[in-house]
Design a protein around this motif. Sequence first.
Motif, PDB file in Angstrom:
ATOM      1  N   TRP A 133      -3.071  -3.619  -8.338  1.00 24.94           N
ATOM      2  CA  TRP A 133      -3.174  -2.154  -8.329  1.00 24.94           C
ATOM      3  C   TRP A 133      -1.916  -1.487  -7.778  1.00 24.94           C
ATOM      4  CZ3 TRP A 133      -8.629  -1.519  -5.739  1.00 24.94           C
ATOM      5  CH2 TRP A 133      -9.619  -1.831  -6.672  1.00 24.94           C
ATOM      6  N   GLN A 134      -1.168  -2.185  -6.944  1.00 28.34           N
ATOM      7  CA  GLN A 134      -0.005  -1.584  -6.287  1.00 28.34           C
ATOM      8  C   GLN A 134       1.269  -1.639  -7.121  1.00 28.34           C
ATOM      9  OE1 GLN A 134      -0.925   0.181  -3.650  1.00 28.34           O
ATOM     10  NE2 GLN A 134      -2.914  -0.779  -4.048  1.00 28.34           N
ATOM     11  N   ILE A 135       1.257  -2.370  -8.220  1.00 31.53           N
ATOM     12  CA  ILE A 135       2.470  -2.510  -9.035  1.00 31.53           C
ATOM     13  C   ILE A 135       3.015  -1.153  -9.479  1.00 31.53           C
ATOM     14  CG2 ILE A 135       3.421  -3.460 -11.179  1.00 31.53           C
ATOM     15  CD1 ILE A 135       1.355  -5.809 -10.766  1.00 31.53           C
ATOM     16  N   PRO A 136       2.191  -0.243 -10.017  1.00 35.82           N
ATOM     17  CA  PRO A 136       2.732   1.068 -10.391  1.00 35.82           C
ATOM     18  C   PRO A 136       3.286   1.840  -9.186  1.00 35.82           C
ATOM     19  CG  PRO A 136       0.570   0.727 -11.392  1.00 35.82           C
ATOM     20  CD  PRO A 136       0.782  -0.384 -10.423  1.00 35.82           C
ATOM     21  N   ARG A 137       2.667   1.674  -8.036  1.00 31.78           N
ATOM     22  CA  ARG A 137       3.143   2.368  -6.826  1.00 31.78           C
ATOM     23  C   ARG A 137       4.525   1.854  -6.431  1.00 31.78           C
ATOM     24  NH1 ARG A 137      -0.848   3.855  -2.081  1.00 31.78           N
ATOM     25  NH2 ARG A 137      -1.960   4.257  -3.994  1.00 31.78           N
ATOM     26  N   GLY A 181      10.633   3.176  -6.646  1.00 33.53           N
ATOM     27  CA  GLY A 181      11.936   2.618  -6.977  1.00 33.53           C
ATOM     28  C   GLY A 181      12.058   1.121  -6.769  1.00 33.53           C
ATOM     29  N   GLY A 182      10.940   0.455  -6.529  1.00 30.47           N
ATOM     30  CA  GLY A 182      10.975  -0.987  -6.328  1.00 30.47           C
ATOM     31  C   GLY A 182      10.925  -1.742  -7.635  1.00 30.47           C
ATOM     32  N   ARG A 241       0.837  -1.206   0.000  1.00 33.52           N
ATOM     33  CA  ARG A 241       0.000   0.000   0.000  1.00 33.52           C
ATOM     34  C   ARG A 241       0.871   1.255   0.000  1.00 33.52           C
ATOM     35  NH1 ARG A 241      -3.274  -1.266   4.141  1.00 33.52           N
ATOM     36  NH2 ARG A 241      -4.928  -2.024   2.789  1.00 33.52           N
ATOM     37  N   ASP A 242       2.061   1.146   0.594  1.00 34.39           N
ATOM     38  CA  ASP A 242       3.001   2.266   0.634  1.00 34.39           C
ATOM     39  C   ASP A 242       4.056   2.185  -0.469  1.00 34.39           C
ATOM     40  OD1 ASP A 242       1.860   3.561   2.818  1.00 34.39           O
ATOM     41  OD2 ASP A 242       3.025   2.383   4.256  1.00 34.39           O
ATOM     42  N   GLY A 243       3.866   1.264  -1.421  1.00 31.90           N
ATOM     43  CA  GLY A 243       4.801   1.145  -2.524  1.00 31.90           C
ATOM     44  C   GLY A 243       6.050   0.364  -2.194  1.00 31.90           C
ATOM     45  N   GLU A 269       8.921  -7.982 -10.063  1.00 31.35           N
ATOM     46  CA  GLU A 269       8.758  -8.892  -8.919  1.00 31.35           C
ATOM     47  C   GLU A 269       7.380  -8.711  -8.295  1.00 31.35           C
ATOM     48  OE1 GLU A 269      11.864  -8.551  -6.038  1.00 31.35           O
ATOM     49  OE2 GLU A 269      13.343  -9.505  -7.335  1.00 31.35           O
ATOM     50  N   ALA A 270       6.938  -7.479  -8.179  1.00 29.81           N
ATOM     51  CA  ALA A 270       5.609  -7.217  -7.631  1.00 29.81           C
ATOM     52  C   ALA A 270       4.529  -7.798  -8.533  1.00 29.81           C
ATOM     53  CB  ALA A 270       5.401  -5.712  -7.434  1.00 29.81           C
TER      54      ALA A 270
END
Length: 104
Positions: free
Chosen positions: A71-75, A80-81, A27-29, A85-86
Amino acid sequence: MKHSDPAVLEALDLAWDDEDGVLGKLRDGQFDAALAEGYVRLLHGIEIEEGVALHADFVRLIWFAPLFSEWQIPRVAEHGGNAQEASNFSDKIRERVMELLGTP
């Protein structure tokens, strides 16, 4: 492990924790590969006996995980992650939840 086992439900709930859970961190990227691996391992360890009604908390804790993680992949990328992998993590969650809950 049975899907309704209190330890399973507790572990699934912890995954959503903002500070210590893989989904909460997403949720926090923040993608945590070790937590992700543990979550996927947890999902693969869950068994649902045929004909047994699903525990409401179990459904509450897993049904949204595939969509949420996607939904969190772009975040993750914005922070910088490793977006790949996400994305792989999200795919694994979706596949296992489909196995557990079935598809229409």
